[in-house]
Design an enzyme around this catalytic site. Structure first.
Site, PDB file in Angstrom:
ATOM      1  N   LYS A 210      -6.509  17.158   7.787  1.00  0.00           N
ATOM      2  CA  LYS A 210      -6.861  15.737   7.817  1.00  0.00           C
ATOM      3  C   LYS A 210      -8.117  15.601   8.654  1.00  0.00           C
ATOM      4  CE  LYS A 210      -4.900  11.719   6.519  1.00  0.00           C
ATOM      5  NZ  LYS A 210      -4.055  11.409   5.359  1.00  0.00           N
TER       6      LYS A 210
ATOM      7  N   GLY B  20       1.392  -4.275   5.965  1.00  0.00           N
ATOM      8  CA  GLY B  20       0.109  -3.704   5.552  1.00  0.00           C
ATOM      9  C   GLY B  20      -0.078  -3.818   4.051  1.00  0.00           C
ATOM     10  N   VAL B  21      -0.911  -4.781   3.630  1.00  0.00           N
ATOM     11  CA  VAL B  21      -1.124  -4.956   2.184  1.00  0.00           C
ATOM     12  C   VAL B  21      -2.544  -4.534   1.810  1.00  0.00           C
ATOM     13  CG1 VAL B  21       0.710  -6.568   1.628  1.00  0.00           C
ATOM     14  CG2 VAL B  21      -1.419  -7.458   2.605  1.00  0.00           C
ATOM     15  N   GLY B  22      -2.871  -3.280   2.170  1.00  0.00           N
ATOM     16  CA  GLY B  22      -4.149  -2.691   1.778  1.00  0.00           C
ATOM     17  C   GLY B  22      -4.009  -2.040   0.417  1.00  0.00           C
TER      18      GLY B  22
ATOM     19  N   VAL C  59      -2.441   0.597  -0.729  1.00  0.00           N
ATOM     20  CA  VAL C  59      -1.092   0.980  -1.163  1.00  0.00           C
ATOM     21  C   VAL C  59      -0.163  -0.239  -1.174  1.00  0.00           C
ATOM     22  CG1 VAL C  59       0.939   2.410  -0.624  1.00  0.00           C
ATOM     23  CG2 VAL C  59      -1.366   3.343  -0.289  1.00  0.00           C
TER      24      VAL C  59
HETATM   25  P1  NAD Z   1      -5.732   0.458   3.822  1.00  0.00           P
HETATM   26  O1  NAD Z   1      -6.701   0.569   4.897  1.00  0.00           O
HETATM   27  O2  NAD Z   1      -6.212   0.106   2.455  1.00  0.00           O
HETATM   28  O3  NAD Z   1      -4.605  -0.609   4.218  1.00  0.00           O
HETATM   29  C1  NAD Z   1      -3.960  -0.632   5.452  1.00  0.00           C
HETATM   30  C2  NAD Z   1      -3.592  -2.074   5.737  1.00  0.00           C
HETATM   31  O4  NAD Z   1      -2.793  -2.116   6.913  1.00  0.00           O
HETATM   32  C3  NAD Z   1      -4.795  -2.985   5.979  1.00  0.00           C
HETATM   33  O5  NAD Z   1      -4.680  -4.163   5.205  1.00  0.00           O
HETATM   34  C4  NAD Z   1      -4.710  -3.275   7.479  1.00  0.00           C
HETATM   35  O6  NAD Z   1      -5.247  -4.539   7.836  1.00  0.00           O
HETATM   36  C5  NAD Z   1      -3.218  -3.214   7.702  1.00  0.00           C
HETATM   37  N1  NAD Z   1      -2.815  -3.007   9.091  1.00  0.00           N
HETATM   38  C6  NAD Z   1      -3.328  -2.145  10.014  1.00  0.00           C
HETATM   39  N2  NAD Z   1      -2.669  -2.256  11.183  1.00  0.00           N
HETATM   40  C7  NAD Z   1      -1.703  -3.201  10.991  1.00  0.00           C
HETATM   41  C8  NAD Z   1      -0.685  -3.758  11.801  1.00  0.00           C
HETATM   42  N3  NAD Z   1      -0.517  -3.382  13.066  1.00  0.00           N
HETATM   43  N4  NAD Z   1       0.126  -4.711  11.275  1.00  0.00           N
HETATM   44  C9  NAD Z   1      -0.024  -5.103   9.989  1.00  0.00           C
HETATM   45  N5  NAD Z   1      -0.975  -4.620   9.170  1.00  0.00           N
HETATM   46  C10 NAD Z   1      -1.789  -3.680   9.666  1.00  0.00           C
HETATM   47  O7  NAD Z   1      -4.906   1.845   3.789  1.00  0.00           O
HETATM   48  P2  NAD Z   1      -4.001   2.442   2.617  1.00  0.00           P
HETATM   49  O8  NAD Z   1      -4.814   3.409   1.840  1.00  0.00           O
HETATM   50  O9  NAD Z   1      -3.279   1.325   1.916  1.00  0.00           O
HETATM   51  O10 NAD Z   1      -2.968   3.308   3.461  1.00  0.00           O
HETATM   52  C11 NAD Z   1      -1.870   2.693   4.127  1.00  0.00           C
HETATM   53  C12 NAD Z   1      -0.986   3.768   4.759  1.00  0.00           C
HETATM   54  O11 NAD Z   1      -0.526   4.661   3.739  1.00  0.00           O
HETATM   55  C13 NAD Z   1      -1.701   4.658   5.784  1.00  0.00           C
HETATM   56  O12 NAD Z   1      -0.803   5.059   6.783  1.00  0.00           O
HETATM   57  C14 NAD Z   1      -2.121   5.882   4.958  1.00  0.00           C
HETATM   58  O13 NAD Z   1      -2.294   7.021   5.763  1.00  0.00           O
HETATM   59  C15 NAD Z   1      -0.905   5.997   4.053  1.00  0.00           C
HETATM   60  N6  NAD Z   1      -1.187   6.701   2.818  1.00  0.00           N
HETATM   61  C16 NAD Z   1      -2.143   6.259   1.969  1.00  0.00           C
HETATM   62  C17 NAD Z   1      -2.373   6.947   0.788  1.00  0.00           C
HETATM   63  C18 NAD Z   1      -3.379   6.455  -0.220  1.00  0.00           C
HETATM   64  O14 NAD Z   1      -3.343   6.937  -1.374  1.00  0.00           O
HETATM   65  N7  NAD Z   1      -4.253   5.509   0.107  1.00  0.00           N
HETATM   66  C19 NAD Z   1      -1.648   8.109   0.500  1.00  0.00           C
HETATM   67  C20 NAD Z   1      -0.645   8.527   1.391  1.00  0.00           C
HETATM   68  C21 NAD Z   1      -0.427   7.814   2.547  1.00  0.00           C
END
Ligand code: NAD
Length: 317
Positions: free
Chosen positions: A82, A182-184, A186
């Protein structure tokens, strides 16, 4: 610092940790290779305004170890790695920064393969790709597998259904209250699948713009970002950052299941036992969030999108 880092590497079992400092672009990054036993160490790049170098190191060591577990349990010929860039993604992203990062990735000769993670998108990895071929999750138009997050969200959805079957006797989510933190990339996609399956979805995020965007698309209930642990629900789905299952939050939880996409949800391994004592079923994060890794592995293994989707749906089992 060196001794401390080395002793942490020994305790986590890391092979190599690379500190990157590029004067011209201002890049400050850490690449952690946990294991290459099963194959090259693959894991995404995260950009975050870490409060200290120690916080960045802690994150990258834990994340890379999780990637080793994820690849192994998903039966992929990959090791775990990572990378993190210390910086504010809203202000510090630029082409030079990602080019410099790409040169560091390239210098490892394929021992580490990078991809997207929090705050890094397909556009960013496409820039890295100009300096190294050891990149996956690149644009589909450039022959890549594209954004892995739809597959991550699909795998988490299948994982949630499996936990519902275990706890409630049916994997239908009709009428189940699911709280997504967290509504990013994923979390938002997961919300769509859950609502299509009849669930009531509650959402919490520190970024209110993301909540507003989702509210325009879906009938979601909003929970304040500091109330996620204490809000009653059937299934809590952490999809933000790690270490949110800890001594403070676990006693507060009012759910039967924790199943989400965030990496490293348990602050410490013994927190799994605390969840069990509270009779809360926990779906290990590195099992149910492997969909993205399975998707990007297509670029190395050559299997088709259909095979990929089948494998991701297999997370249910
Ligand atoms: P992203 O950055 O698109 O979304 C993350 C969201 O979490 C954002 O909207 C952010 O504002 C929110 N957030 C951060 N801190 C917060 C808190 N304290 N309270 C509430 N919301 C909060 O990221 P993503 O790609 O959606 O990934 C989300 C998680 O899933 C991460 O832990 C990442 O490591 C894991 N993940 C992602 C993938 C992928 O394909 N993107 C794959 C495996 C694991």
């Amino acid at each position: 610092m060196t001794t401390d880092t080395l002793s942490k590497m020994v305790s986590y079992g890391h092979e190599q940790v690379v500190f990157c400092n590029d004067k011209e672009s201002g890049l400050r990054a850490i690449i952690a290779i946990h294991s290459t036993l099963l194959g090259p160490a693959l894991g995404g790049l995260r950009m975050w305004p870490y409060p200290s170098e120690e916080a960045a190191l802690y994150d990258v060591l834990r994340l890379s170890r999780g990637m080793t577990y994820k690849a192994a349990i998903s039966d992929l010929a990959l090791g775990g790695g990572k990378a993190v860039i210390i910086g504010d993604p809203k202000k510090d992203k630029n082409k030079k920064l990602f080019e410099a990062f790409g040169r560091y990735v390239d210098s490892l000769g394929g021992r580490y393969i990078t991809a997207e993670d929090v705050n890094i998108d397909v556009h960013d990895v496409d820039i890295i790709r100009t300096k190294s071929k050891h990149v996956v999750g690149t644009d589909r138009n450039l022959g890549g597998s594209g954004d892995p997050s739809p597959f991550t969200a699909l795998g988490v959805f299948m994982g949630i259904k499996a936990t519902a079957k275990n706890v409630y006797g049916s994997d239908s989510l009709k009428g189940r209250r699911v709280l997504i933190q967290g509504v990013g990339s994923v979390g938002a996609k997961l919300a769509h699948s859950l609502i299509s399956d009849g669930a009531e979805v509650l959402v919490s995020d520190i970024d209110l713009d993301r909540i507003e965007r989702l509210k325009k698309e879906l009938p979601v209930e909003v929970v304040s970002h500091d109330k996620y642990a204490s809000t009653p629900c059937d299934i809590f789905s952490p999809c933000a950052l790690g270490a949110i299952l800890n001594d403070q939050t676990i006693p507060e939880l009012k759910c039967r299941v924790v199943a989400g996409g965030a990496n490293n949800q348990l602050e410490r391994p013994e927190h799994a036992k605390l969840l069990k004592q509270r009779d809360i079923l926990y779906a290990p994060d590195y099992v149910i969030n492997a969909g993205g890794l399975i998707s990007v592995f297509r670029e190395i293994s050559g299997y088709s999108q259909i095979e990929c989707e089948q494998k991701v749906r297999g997370i249910y089992n």
